[in-house]
Write a protein that holds these residues in place. Structure first.
Motif, mmCIF file in Angstrom:
data_model
loop_
_atom_site.group_PDB
_atom_site.id
_atom_site.type_symbol
_atom_site.label_atom_id
_atom_site.label_comp_id
_atom_site.label_asym_id
_atom_site.label_seq_id
_atom_site.Cartn_x
_atom_site.Cartn_y
_atom_site.Cartn_z
ATOM 1 N N PHE A 47 0.882 -1.169 0.000
ATOM 2 C CA PHE A 47 0.000 0.000 0.000
ATOM 3 C C PHE A 47 0.918 1.217 0.000
ATOM 4 N N SER A 49 1.394 5.328 0.352
ATOM 5 C CA SER A 49 0.836 6.591 0.856
ATOM 6 C C SER A 49 1.755 7.715 0.406
ATOM 7 N N VAL A 51 2.764 11.432 0.730
ATOM 8 C CA VAL A 51 2.580 12.504 1.712
ATOM 9 C C VAL A 51 3.342 13.751 1.272
ATOM 10 N N ILE A 95 6.920 9.035 -0.285
ATOM 11 C CA ILE A 95 6.025 7.899 -0.537
ATOM 12 C C ILE A 95 6.355 6.833 0.501
ATOM 13 N N SER A 98 3.964 0.406 2.559
ATOM 14 C CA SER A 98 3.504 -0.457 3.655
ATOM 15 C C SER A 98 3.181 -1.827 3.092
ATOM 16 N N ASN A 148 -0.500 5.589 11.405
ATOM 17 C CA ASN A 148 -1.136 4.691 10.432
ATOM 18 C C ASN A 148 -2.427 5.294 9.909
ATOM 19 N N LYS A 149 -3.179 5.928 10.800
ATOM 20 C CA LYS A 149 -4.423 6.591 10.389
ATOM 21 C C LYS A 149 -4.109 7.765 9.454
ATOM 22 N N LEU A 151 -1.615 8.082 7.514
ATOM 23 C CA LEU A 151 -1.142 7.551 6.239
ATOM 24 C C LEU A 151 -2.236 6.805 5.477
ATOM 25 N N GLY A 152 -3.416 6.687 6.065
ATOM 26 C CA GLY A 152 -4.538 6.031 5.402
ATOM 27 C C GLY A 152 -4.361 4.535 5.230
ATOM 28 N N LEU A 153 -3.586 3.907 6.126
ATOM 29 C CA LEU A 153 -3.316 2.476 5.975
ATOM 30 C C LEU A 153 -4.551 1.627 6.245
ATOM 31 N N TYR A 157 -1.868 -3.703 7.674
ATOM 32 C CA TYR A 157 -0.676 -3.242 6.965
ATOM 33 C C TYR A 157 0.236 -2.488 7.927
ATOM 34 N N THR A 159 3.894 0.032 7.899
ATOM 35 C CA THR A 159 4.836 0.786 7.084
ATOM 36 C C THR A 159 6.214 0.145 7.167
#
Length: 187
Positions: A47, A49, A51, A95, A98, A148-149, A151-153, A157, A159
């Protein structure tokens, strides 16, 4: 020599970035290169993310610094004293890669994706650095949930790596010596 080989041989880790943002078009090509990385049994257990939010990157940096200050590793304690420390070298785009917690190949597959992303970034005229030192921020379980929240995981998952991206603000480092004694042809 072809462009792919040239990009692989010339790419270097960059640790100083200009603050200007990376255009989304280039980020999308870099992500596409990551998606095409080899994976075990084509599981694609990752996954990504992207940022660009400085507040999130700063929060991860603060969490990393806190862990570095309290570690027994002297090298980390010394780095933590640097007021300009950033595990992302102040890159404007990072980037995070994860992996699925229950997939044995996730670390290797994410490493493959990170390498593809770094080579793609170079081919687009961008600098990159493959980083992992930020992982220390995730050692604090409460902070890890919060990060984690941010990063939208998805659930399940964690990182693993990050790729710092941006326009280089330093000349690329010299090519380090490559030990050729590690190659054997068996015919």
């Amino acid at each position: 020599m072809n462009q792919t080989i040239t990009s692989i041989l010339e790419r270097r880790s960059i640790r100083a970035f200009k603050p200007e943002p990376v255009p989304e078009r280039e980020v999308n090509w870099i992500l596409e290169a990551g998606l095409y990385a080899a994976t075990s049994r084509n599981k694609q257990p990752w996954f990504f993310s992207v940022v660009t939010n400085k507040a999130i990157l700063d929060k991860i940096t603060r969490g990393t610094l806190e862990t570095m200050r309290t570690t027994n590793i002297e090298q980390y304690k010394i780095k933590a004293q640097d007021p300009g420390f950033s595990p992302f070298y102040h890159a404007p785009t990072v980037i995070f890669l994860s992996g699925k917690d229950d997939e044995a190949s996730a670390v290797i597959d994410c490493a493959n994706a990170a390498q593809n992303m770094c080579v793609a970034a170079y081919s687009l005229g961008l600098g990159s650095c493959y980083v992992r030192s930020f992982k220390q921020a995730f050692e604090d379980r409460v902070l890890a949930v919060e990060l984690n929240k941010a990063l939208g995981l998805p659930e399940g998952y964690s990182t693993i790596f990050a790729v710092a991206l941006g326009y280089t603000d330093e000349p690329p480092p010299n090519t380090p010596h490559r030990n050729r004694d590690v190659i054997r042809y068996i015919k």
